[in-house]
Design a protein around this motif. Structure first.
Motif, PDB file in Angstrom:
ATOM      1  N   LEU A 193      -3.440 -61.649 -62.389  1.00  0.00           N
ATOM      2  CA  LEU A 193      -4.702 -62.292 -62.763  1.00  0.00           C
ATOM      3  C   LEU A 193      -5.369 -62.959 -61.565  1.00  0.00           C
ATOM      4  O   LEU A 193      -6.598 -62.951 -61.453  1.00  0.00           O
ATOM      5  CB  LEU A 193      -4.466 -63.298 -63.882  1.00  0.00           C
ATOM      6  N   PHE A 194      -4.591 -63.511 -60.653  1.00  0.00           N
ATOM      7  CA  PHE A 194      -5.159 -64.110 -59.446  1.00  0.00           C
ATOM      8  C   PHE A 194      -5.804 -63.044 -58.565  1.00  0.00           C
ATOM      9  O   PHE A 194      -6.899 -63.253 -58.042  1.00  0.00           O
ATOM     10  CB  PHE A 194      -4.075 -64.867 -58.671  1.00  0.00           C
ATOM     11  N   VAL A 208      -7.032 -60.161 -59.565  1.00  0.00           N
ATOM     12  CA  VAL A 208      -8.247 -59.718 -60.256  1.00  0.00           C
ATOM     13  C   VAL A 208      -9.372 -60.729 -60.038  1.00  0.00           C
ATOM     14  O   VAL A 208     -10.512 -60.354 -59.757  1.00  0.00           O
ATOM     15  CB  VAL A 208      -7.975 -59.501 -61.758  1.00  0.00           C
ATOM     16  N   PHE A 209      -9.069 -62.012 -60.140  1.00  0.00           N
ATOM     17  CA  PHE A 209     -10.070 -63.056 -59.922  1.00  0.00           C
ATOM     18  C   PHE A 209     -10.650 -62.973 -58.510  1.00  0.00           C
ATOM     19  O   PHE A 209     -11.867 -63.020 -58.328  1.00  0.00           O
ATOM     20  CB  PHE A 209      -9.454 -64.434 -60.169  1.00  0.00           C
ATOM     21  N   ILE A 210      -9.796 -62.855 -57.513  1.00  0.00           N
ATOM     22  CA  ILE A 210     -10.266 -62.760 -56.128  1.00  0.00           C
ATOM     23  C   ILE A 210     -11.113 -61.501 -55.940  1.00  0.00           C
ATOM     24  O   ILE A 210     -12.134 -61.524 -55.252  1.00  0.00           O
ATOM     25  CB  ILE A 210      -9.070 -62.777 -55.143  1.00  0.00           C
ATOM     26  N   VAL A 217     -12.987 -59.981 -58.205  1.00  0.00           N
ATOM     27  CA  VAL A 217     -14.297 -60.192 -58.834  1.00  0.00           C
ATOM     28  C   VAL A 217     -15.168 -61.084 -57.959  1.00  0.00           C
ATOM     29  O   VAL A 217     -16.363 -60.816 -57.772  1.00  0.00           O
ATOM     30  CB  VAL A 217     -14.133 -60.790 -60.246  1.00  0.00           C
ATOM     31  N   VAL A 218     -14.579 -62.137 -57.399  1.00  0.00           N
ATOM     32  CA  VAL A 218     -15.340 -63.027 -56.527  1.00  0.00           C
ATOM     33  C   VAL A 218     -15.835 -62.276 -55.296  1.00  0.00           C
ATOM     34  O   VAL A 218     -17.012 -62.381 -54.919  1.00  0.00           O
ATOM     35  CB  VAL A 218     -14.493 -64.252 -56.127  1.00  0.00           C
TER      36      VAL A 218
END
Length: 50
Positions: free
Chosen positions: A19-20, A22-24, A26-27
């Motif tokens: 999840l981390f 994926v978050f990075i 997207v950012v």
């Protein structure tokens, strides 16, 4: 019960990493060069009259 423990251990370790990442991703995708124009175009879609 052992399956639950294994799945819980997996989610606590690799699930958080996934999840981390994926978050990075997207950012970074949103701050890439040229993203502002496409984001503005997408924001105007509900306001367009057909």
């Amino acid at each position: 019960m052992e399956t639950y423990t294994a799945m819980r251990h997996f989610a606590d370790s690799w699930g958080l990493v996934f999840l981390f990442v994926v978050f990075i991703g997207v950012v970074l995708f949103m701050f890439r060069p040229g993203a502002k124009k496409s984001a503005q175009d997408a924001a105007q879609i509900p306001l367009k009259e057909d």
